[in-house]
Design a protein around this motif. Structure first.
Motif, PDB file in Angstrom:
ATOM      1  N   VAL A   1      39.261  33.182  26.021  1.00 27.28           N
ATOM      2  CA  VAL A   1      38.634  34.503  25.920  1.00 27.28           C
ATOM      3  C   VAL A   1      38.343  34.842  24.454  1.00 27.28           C
ATOM      4  O   VAL A   1      37.268  35.376  24.132  1.00 27.28           O
TER       5      VAL A   1
ATOM      6  N   TYR B   1      43.939  31.221  29.248  1.00 30.32           N
ATOM      7  CA  TYR B   1      43.021  32.368  29.204  1.00 30.32           C
ATOM      8  C   TYR B   1      42.903  32.938  27.787  1.00 30.32           C
ATOM      9  O   TYR B   1      41.810  33.221  27.309  1.00 30.32           O
TER      10      TYR B   1
ATOM     11  N   ARG C   1      30.466  42.539  27.575  1.00 31.38           N
ATOM     12  CA  ARG C   1      30.469  41.493  28.618  1.00 31.38           C
ATOM     13  C   ARG C   1      31.352  41.883  29.773  1.00 31.38           C
ATOM     14  O   ARG C   1      32.286  42.684  29.657  1.00 31.38           O
TER      15      ARG C   1
ATOM     16  N   ARG D   1      37.285  46.381  30.095  1.00 29.15           N
ATOM     17  CA  ARG D   1      37.864  45.631  31.217  1.00 29.15           C
ATOM     18  C   ARG D   1      39.009  46.432  31.824  1.00 29.15           C
ATOM     19  O   ARG D   1      39.394  47.480  31.300  1.00 29.15           O
TER      20      ARG D   1
ATOM     21  N   GLU E   1      34.655  33.097  34.060  1.00 25.90           N
ATOM     22  CA  GLU E   1      35.886  32.562  33.459  1.00 25.90           C
ATOM     23  C   GLU E   1      36.551  31.596  34.443  1.00 25.90           C
ATOM     24  O   GLU E   1      37.495  31.949  35.156  1.00 25.90           O
TER      25      GLU E   1
ATOM     26  N   LEU F   1      44.719  44.201  32.051  1.00 25.21           N
ATOM     27  CA  LEU F   1      44.599  43.215  30.975  1.00 25.21           C
ATOM     28  C   LEU F   1      44.984  43.794  29.616  1.00 25.21           C
ATOM     29  O   LEU F   1      44.982  43.084  28.616  1.00 25.21           O
TER      30      LEU F   1
ATOM     31  N   ALA G   1      33.601  39.664  32.501  1.00 25.05           N
ATOM     32  CA  ALA G   1      34.079  38.272  32.504  1.00 25.05           C
ATOM     33  C   ALA G   1      34.914  37.972  33.749  1.00 25.05           C
ATOM     34  O   ALA G   1      36.133  37.797  33.663  1.00 25.05           O
ATOM     35  N   PRO G   2      34.288  37.908  34.911  1.00 24.46           N
ATOM     36  CA  PRO G   2      35.076  37.675  36.139  1.00 24.46           C
ATOM     37  C   PRO G   2      35.572  36.234  36.256  1.00 24.46           C
ATOM     38  O   PRO G   2      34.911  35.302  35.802  1.00 24.46           O
ATOM     39  N   SER G   3      36.735  36.087  36.862  1.00 23.30           N
ATOM     40  CA  SER G   3      37.220  34.755  37.228  1.00 23.30           C
ATOM     41  C   SER G   3      36.737  34.518  38.657  1.00 23.30           C
ATOM     42  O   SER G   3      36.950  35.380  39.523  1.00 23.30           O
TER      43      SER G   3
HETATM   44  N1  GLU Z   1      38.676  36.788  33.666  1.00 25.23           N
HETATM   45  C1  GLU Z   1      39.544  37.914  33.602  1.00 25.23           C
HETATM   46  C2  GLU Z   1      39.760  38.493  34.986  1.00 25.23           C
HETATM   47  O1  GLU Z   1      38.934  38.294  35.866  1.00 25.23           O
HETATM   48  C3  GLU Z   1      39.005  39.010  32.706  1.00 25.23           C
HETATM   49  C4  GLU Z   1      39.085  38.652  31.293  1.00 25.23           C
HETATM   50  C5  GLU Z   1      38.640  39.723  30.316  1.00 25.23           C
HETATM   51  O2  GLU Z   1      37.849  40.607  30.652  1.00 25.23           O
HETATM   52  O3  GLU Z   1      39.076  39.625  29.187  1.00 25.23           O
HETATM   53  O4  GLU Z   1      40.761  39.149  35.195  1.00 25.23           O
END
Ligand code: GLU
Length: 311
Positions: free
Chosen positions: A210, A206, A9, A224, A45, A228, A11-13
């Protein structure tokens, strides 16, 4: 179409448009999924609602599409998953892993100063565990997860996963393997401390969102950005507390801005120019150590999938 058990996946905020840095993570997660013959999902996200900007989800999806990165299912939104996060929190409270916390930021600062604590990772204070043994009549503000489960004072494990979690850390140090970074370690209780699952403002943290969503979507591989990486032990710990499987992790190199800091929406990264998707993709591919490709987006992506397989 995807055939393997791999599910990845991006997972953009939706706090800003995609930029050169976030495209690296998007491209890497897409390539990894395609190279494994797997499924690639996009999850928006949007739990931190005050930071989310209206319309940003649609813009990010358009940017991904312009770059030929099409998810295999419609995107999911964390803002619609509150009841599932609540269920997970209820499970953690019932099993003794989570507890309510009444401390304000100021009180935490004072308690930490009294202990002579200097700021730890990401300049955050390590919560000294004040409310672990009760609220002393004060109203609950946030909810936290215990990270001290390895200690002898841990109550008898109420769920079998607690035993596995306790075994997974030695003297508080959680060790995991990152596909890019290799062997990684973090002392959760010392470097992070009991961390927040639900914030004082009522928003879901978060970490909880997540972990719950990665499991609910059957994510087998998380790819990612490296910024992170140091959240990973918290997420593995939480997975164990909830009895959930741990995916494999790969953290991609960061793109640095002119000031030498990670390129981010916060430090004014330029939105990705969707009029020039191949140029943007080539820049991202270079960060990932892939050869530059000409032609069109589809053929460049196909060539990179081939190169990725050889990694
Ligand atoms: N939503 C997070 C971000 O945009 C990424 C989270 C993830 O990939 O675990 O930084």
């Amino acid at each position: 179409m995807p055939k393997s058990a791999y599910i990845g996946r991006f997972a953009p905020s939706p706090t800003g448009p995609l930029h050169a840095g976030s495209l690296v993570a998007a491209l890497a997660s897409w390539l990894d999924a395609r190279a494994h013959g797997g499924t690639w999902l996009v999850r928006i996200e949007d739990v931190d609602t005050p930071r989310c900007l209206p319309g940003m989800d649609a813009l990010i999806l358009q940017q991904l599409a312009a770059c030929g990165l099409h998810p295999d299912a419609p995107p999911t939104y964390q803002s619609q998953r509150g009841p599932r996060y609540q269920q997970a929190l209820d499970q953690l409270v019932a099993s003794g892993w989570a507890y309510p916390c009444a401390c304000s930021r100021k009180e935490i600062e004072i308690a930490c100063a009294a202990l002579g604590q200097v700021r730890g990772r990401n300049a955050e204070l390590v919560y000294p565990g004040t409310c672990r043994s009760g609220l002393l009549g004060r109203p609950a503000r946030a909810w936290r997860l215990r990270t001290d489960a390895f200690k002898e004072n841990w109550p008898p494990a109420l769920i079998p996963s607690a035993q596995a979690a306790i075994k997974s850390i030695v003297d508080g140090v959680l060790t995991w393997h990152d596909r890019q970074l290799g062997l990684q370690q973090q002392n959760l209780p010392k470097e992070v401390g009991d961390f927040v699952l639900r914030r004082a403002d009522g928003l879901w943290a978060y970490q909880l969102a997540v972990v719950v969503d990665d499991a609910a979507q059957g994510i087998t591989h998380v790819v990612r950005g490296q910024d992170l990486a140091d959240n990973t032990p918290r997420q593995i710990w939480l997975q164990q507390a909830l009895g959930l499987p741990t995916p494999q992790y790969l953290h991609t190199p960061l793109v640095l801005g002119p000031n030498g800091e990670k390129l981010s929406k916060q430090n004014g990264a330029q939105a990705l120019d969707v009029a020039q998707p191949l140029a943007a993709l080539n820049a991202a591919a270079q960060v990932l150590g892939l050869a530059a490709c000409g032609g069109d987006v589809a053929s460049a992506l196909a060539q990179w999938v081939g190169q990725w397989k050889c990694k």
